[in-house]
Design an enzyme around this catalytic site. Structure first.
Site, PDB file in Angstrom:
ATOM      1  N   ALA A  97      -2.820  -7.142 -11.298  1.00 33.63           N
ATOM      2  CA  ALA A  97      -3.463  -8.210 -12.070  1.00 33.63           C
ATOM      3  C   ALA A  97      -4.615  -8.787 -11.262  1.00 33.63           C
ATOM      4  O   ALA A  97      -4.604  -8.742 -10.031  1.00 33.63           O
ATOM      5  CB  ALA A  97      -2.446  -9.295 -12.374  1.00 33.63           C
TER       6      ALA A  97
ATOM      7  N   GLU B  74       2.742  -0.832 -13.356  1.00 39.97           N
ATOM      8  CA  GLU B  74       3.425  -1.083 -14.636  1.00 39.97           C
ATOM      9  C   GLU B  74       2.724  -0.365 -15.799  1.00 39.97           C
ATOM     10  O   GLU B  74       3.376   0.172 -16.694  1.00 39.97           O
ATOM     11  CB  GLU B  74       3.499  -2.599 -14.889  1.00 39.97           C
ATOM     12  CG  GLU B  74       4.457  -3.282 -13.919  1.00 39.97           C
ATOM     13  CD  GLU B  74       4.405  -4.797 -14.007  1.00 39.97           C
ATOM     14  OE1 GLU B  74       3.282  -5.345 -13.965  1.00 39.97           O
ATOM     15  OE2 GLU B  74       5.457  -5.421 -14.124  1.00 39.97           O
TER      16      GLU B  74
ATOM     17  N   GLU C 171       4.257  -8.170  -6.274  1.00 36.74           N
ATOM     18  CA  GLU C 171       4.217  -9.505  -6.890  1.00 36.74           C
ATOM     19  C   GLU C 171       4.892 -10.575  -6.041  1.00 36.74           C
ATOM     20  O   GLU C 171       4.404 -11.707  -5.937  1.00 36.74           O
ATOM     21  CB  GLU C 171       4.861  -9.477  -8.282  1.00 36.74           C
ATOM     22  CG  GLU C 171       4.026  -8.794  -9.350  1.00 36.74           C
ATOM     23  CD  GLU C 171       4.250  -7.284  -9.441  1.00 36.74           C
ATOM     24  OE1 GLU C 171       4.827  -6.695  -8.514  1.00 36.74           O
ATOM     25  OE2 GLU C 171       3.827  -6.700 -10.450  1.00 36.74           O
TER      26      GLU C 171
HETATM   27  N1  DAK Z   1      -7.397  -8.929  -7.998  1.00 31.74           N
HETATM   28  C1  DAK Z   1      -8.674  -9.313  -7.750  1.00 31.74           C
HETATM   29  N2  DAK Z   1      -9.462  -8.708  -6.812  1.00 31.74           N
HETATM   30  C2  DAK Z   1      -8.938  -7.673  -6.136  1.00 31.74           C
HETATM   31  C3  DAK Z   1      -7.626  -7.215  -6.348  1.00 31.74           C
HETATM   32  C4  DAK Z   1      -6.832  -7.876  -7.354  1.00 31.74           C
HETATM   33  N3  DAK Z   1      -5.603  -7.499  -7.659  1.00 31.74           N
HETATM   34  N4  DAK Z   1      -7.404  -6.181  -5.511  1.00 31.74           N
HETATM   35  C5  DAK Z   1      -8.525  -5.991  -4.811  1.00 31.74           C
HETATM   36  N5  DAK Z   1      -9.469  -6.888  -5.169  1.00 31.74           N
HETATM   37  C6  DAK Z   1     -10.814  -7.016  -4.666  1.00 31.74           C
HETATM   38  C7  DAK Z   1     -10.829  -7.559  -3.235  1.00 31.74           C
HETATM   39  O1  DAK Z   1     -10.734  -8.964  -3.231  1.00 31.74           O
HETATM   40  C8  DAK Z   1     -12.157  -7.052  -2.722  1.00 31.74           C
HETATM   41  O2  DAK Z   1     -13.178  -7.859  -3.247  1.00 31.74           O
HETATM   42  P1  DAK Z   1     -14.445  -8.279  -2.318  1.00 31.74           P
HETATM   43  O3  DAK Z   1     -13.851  -8.885  -1.085  1.00 31.74           O
HETATM   44  O4  DAK Z   1     -15.136  -6.954  -2.042  1.00 31.74           O
HETATM   45  O5  DAK Z   1     -15.221  -9.207  -3.170  1.00 31.74           O
HETATM   46  C9  DAK Z   1     -12.288  -5.676  -3.397  1.00 31.74           C
HETATM   47  O6  DAK Z   1     -11.386  -5.729  -4.518  1.00 31.74           O
HETATM   48  C10 DAK Z   1     -11.854  -4.531  -2.498  1.00 31.74           C
HETATM   49  O7  DAK Z   1     -10.543  -4.814  -2.017  1.00 31.74           O
HETATM   50  P2  DAK Z   1     -10.185  -4.809  -0.470  1.00 31.74           P
HETATM   51  O8  DAK Z   1     -11.364  -5.110   0.381  1.00 31.74           O
HETATM   52  O9  DAK Z   1      -8.969  -5.657  -0.296  1.00 31.74           O
HETATM   53  O10 DAK Z   1      -9.809  -3.260  -0.264  1.00 31.74           O
HETATM   54  P3  DAK Z   1      -8.808  -2.642   0.827  1.00 31.74           P
HETATM   55  O11 DAK Z   1      -8.996  -1.176   0.727  1.00 31.74           O
HETATM   56  O12 DAK Z   1      -8.983  -3.296   2.149  1.00 31.74           O
HETATM   57  O13 DAK Z   1      -7.340  -3.017   0.318  1.00 31.74           O
HETATM   58  C11 DAK Z   1      -5.613  -3.198  -1.370  1.00 31.74           C
HETATM   59  C12 DAK Z   1      -6.881  -2.453  -0.889  1.00 31.74           C
HETATM   60  C13 DAK Z   1      -5.268  -2.654  -2.744  1.00 31.74           C
HETATM   61  C14 DAK Z   1      -4.455  -2.930  -0.397  1.00 31.74           C
HETATM   62  C15 DAK Z   1      -5.913  -4.732  -1.423  1.00 31.74           C
HETATM   63  O14 DAK Z   1      -7.120  -4.907  -2.155  1.00 31.74           O
HETATM   64  C16 DAK Z   1      -4.822  -5.519  -2.083  1.00 31.74           C
HETATM   65  O15 DAK Z   1      -3.770  -5.789  -1.481  1.00 31.74           O
HETATM   66  N6  DAK Z   1      -5.055  -5.914  -3.338  1.00 31.74           N
HETATM   67  C17 DAK Z   1      -4.171  -6.806  -4.075  1.00 31.74           C
HETATM   68  C18 DAK Z   1      -2.930  -6.080  -4.555  1.00 31.74           C
HETATM   69  C19 DAK Z   1      -2.071  -7.038  -5.324  1.00 31.74           C
HETATM   70  O16 DAK Z   1      -1.378  -7.900  -4.766  1.00 31.74           O
HETATM   71  N7  DAK Z   1      -2.200  -6.958  -6.623  1.00 31.74           N
HETATM   72  C20 DAK Z   1      -1.622  -7.937  -7.582  1.00 31.74           C
HETATM   73  C21 DAK Z   1      -0.125  -7.701  -7.731  1.00 31.74           C
HETATM   74  S1  DAK Z   1       0.557  -8.869  -8.861  1.00 31.74           S
HETATM   75  C22 DAK Z   1       0.360 -10.402 -16.163  1.00 31.74           C
HETATM   76  C23 DAK Z   1       0.154  -9.075 -16.187  1.00 31.74           C
HETATM   77  C24 DAK Z   1       0.384  -8.347 -15.051  1.00 31.74           C
HETATM   78  C25 DAK Z   1       0.786  -8.973 -13.892  1.00 31.74           C
HETATM   79  C26 DAK Z   1       1.004 -10.325 -13.911  1.00 31.74           C
HETATM   80  C27 DAK Z   1       0.805 -11.039 -15.049  1.00 31.74           C
HETATM   81  N8  DAK Z   1       0.049 -11.230 -17.289  1.00 31.74           N
HETATM   82  C28 DAK Z   1      -0.738 -10.617 -18.352  1.00 31.74           C
HETATM   83  C29 DAK Z   1       0.185 -12.595 -17.193  1.00 31.74           C
HETATM   84  C30 DAK Z   1       0.861  -8.244 -12.678  1.00 31.74           C
HETATM   85  C31 DAK Z   1       0.829  -8.871 -11.480  1.00 31.74           C
HETATM   86  C32 DAK Z   1       0.347  -8.129 -10.353  1.00 31.74           C
HETATM   87  O17 DAK Z   1      -0.189  -7.055 -10.472  1.00 31.74           O
END
Ligand code: DAK
Length: 267
Positions: A73, A121, A141
């Site tokens: 997300a 998902e 999450e």
């Molecule tokens: N959201 C927003 N921006 C993101 C992002 C995300 N999930 N993932 C990456 N980015 C952005 C980074 O902030 C960065 O932006 P800038 O700094 O360049 O502006 C750019 O993408 C490149 O990312 P990184 O620099 O971090 O790249 P790395 O290779 O170093 O790391 C990574 C890759 C995938 C390990 C890292 O980006 C990361 O940990 N990302 C977040 C993963 C995460 O926690 N995802 C969210 C999980 S919770 C719902 C529907 C679904 C959900 C919830 C509610 N509803 C409809 C209400 C689901 C929830 C989730 O998915």
């Protein structure tokens, strides 16, 4: 093969059709194809079109670029939502996963990099998952103070078993593609360059079969997993009856006996 650009006005998702295959591509590569509310709305529009277009026999879902399918997300957007808003938007996202899962046509997730949180998902809602060698999976999450909300707590245990699912969900640990293959989260691992061709080859093989047999097989598996084996067997018998009354059944059996290739019409 000529490709048809979509008449849909989409900003975050690319949608095109080539012959019998529709391609839905998450297209926010600068944020690793993070899933905003707008993305879910556009996915709904694209998949509804693919469902309703009888020339489309299957769908490939993938991400733009070579780094991510979807890194979950959109965390920036999520950071400002209230509980009430989140409950509503989660129901919306869950409805999109149900649309994909029950499209009546095969949907192949071609996972080309990170598939985290909502990205994992979305892939799990697809009929079949194939992944490139750089793919990584996880449900992180809990690290953000939330829990899976787009079907992860339900589809992950059904795919890989309760114990492994809870370990991934509770640790938030990311796994590589070989581990995802070992535990049955993905069906096949292929080099990145072969990902889309392999997805197309699987769809073409499925599309050579009778559309009703394909649709009802998916329905029977999906509906059967929601209930008991006895209930599932009743569903199977009923759908088997419908298939057996179809013109395609006559064609398939006649073609076999006449030693020729069948020409299925989807009737
Ligand atoms: N959201 C927003 N921006 C993101 C992002 C995300 N999930 N993932 C990456 N980015 C952005 C980074 O902030 C960065 O932006 P800038 O700094 O360049 O502006 C750019 O993408 C490149 O990312 P990184 O620099 O971090 O790249 P790395 O290779 O170093 O790391 C990574 C890759 C995938 C390990 C890292 O980006 C990361 O940990 N990302 C977040 C993963 C995460 O926690 N995802 C969210 C999980 S919770 C719902 C529907 C679904 C959900 C919830 C509610 N509803 C409809 C209400 C689901 C929830 C989730 O998915």
């Amino acid at each position: 093969m000529a490709s048809t650009a979509s008449a849909l006005q989409l900003q975050n998702v690319l949608y095109e059709k080539k012959g019998p295959i529709a391609y839905v591509t998450l297209d926010r590569p600068k944020v690793l194809n993070a899933l905003s509310q707008a993305v879910f709305s556009e996915l709904k529009a694209a998949f509804e079109d693919a469902r309703d277009d009888s020339s489309v026999r299957g769908v490939v879902l993938t991400g733009s670029g070579d780094k991510a399918f979807a890194a979950g997300a959109d965390i920036a957007e999520m950071s400002t939502s209230t509980g009430v808003q989140a409950e509503e938007s989660t129901r919306h996202a869950q409805a999109v996963t149900e649309l994909i899962e029950n499209l009546g046509k095969p949907v192949i997730a071609a996972v080309n990099g990170f598939a985290l949180g909502g990205g994992c998902e979305l892939a799990m809602a697809c009929t079949i998952r194939i992944a490139s060698e750089n793919a990584k999976f996880g449900q992180p999450e809990v690290k953000l103070g939330i829990m899976p909300g787009a079907g992860g707590t339900q589809r992950l245990p059904r795919l890989i078993g309760k114990g492994r699912a809870l370990q991934l969900i509770l640790t938030g640990e990311m796994i590589n593609v070989q581990e995802a293959y070992r535990i049955g989260l993905v069906n096949e691992v292929v080099p990145l360059a072969n990902l889309i061709p392999r997805a197309e080859a699987i769809l073409n093989q499925i599309n050579s079969h009778a559309p009703l047999g394909v649709k009802f097989s998916i329905d029977a598996v999906n509906k059967g997993l929601d209930g008991s084996v006895s209930e599932g067997l009743l569903i199977e018998a009923s759908l088997f009856g419908i298939c057996s009354g179809s013109e395609d059944k006559k064609e398939g059996t006649s073609a076999f006996l006449a030693k020729r290739a069948p020409q299925f019409q989807g009737r």
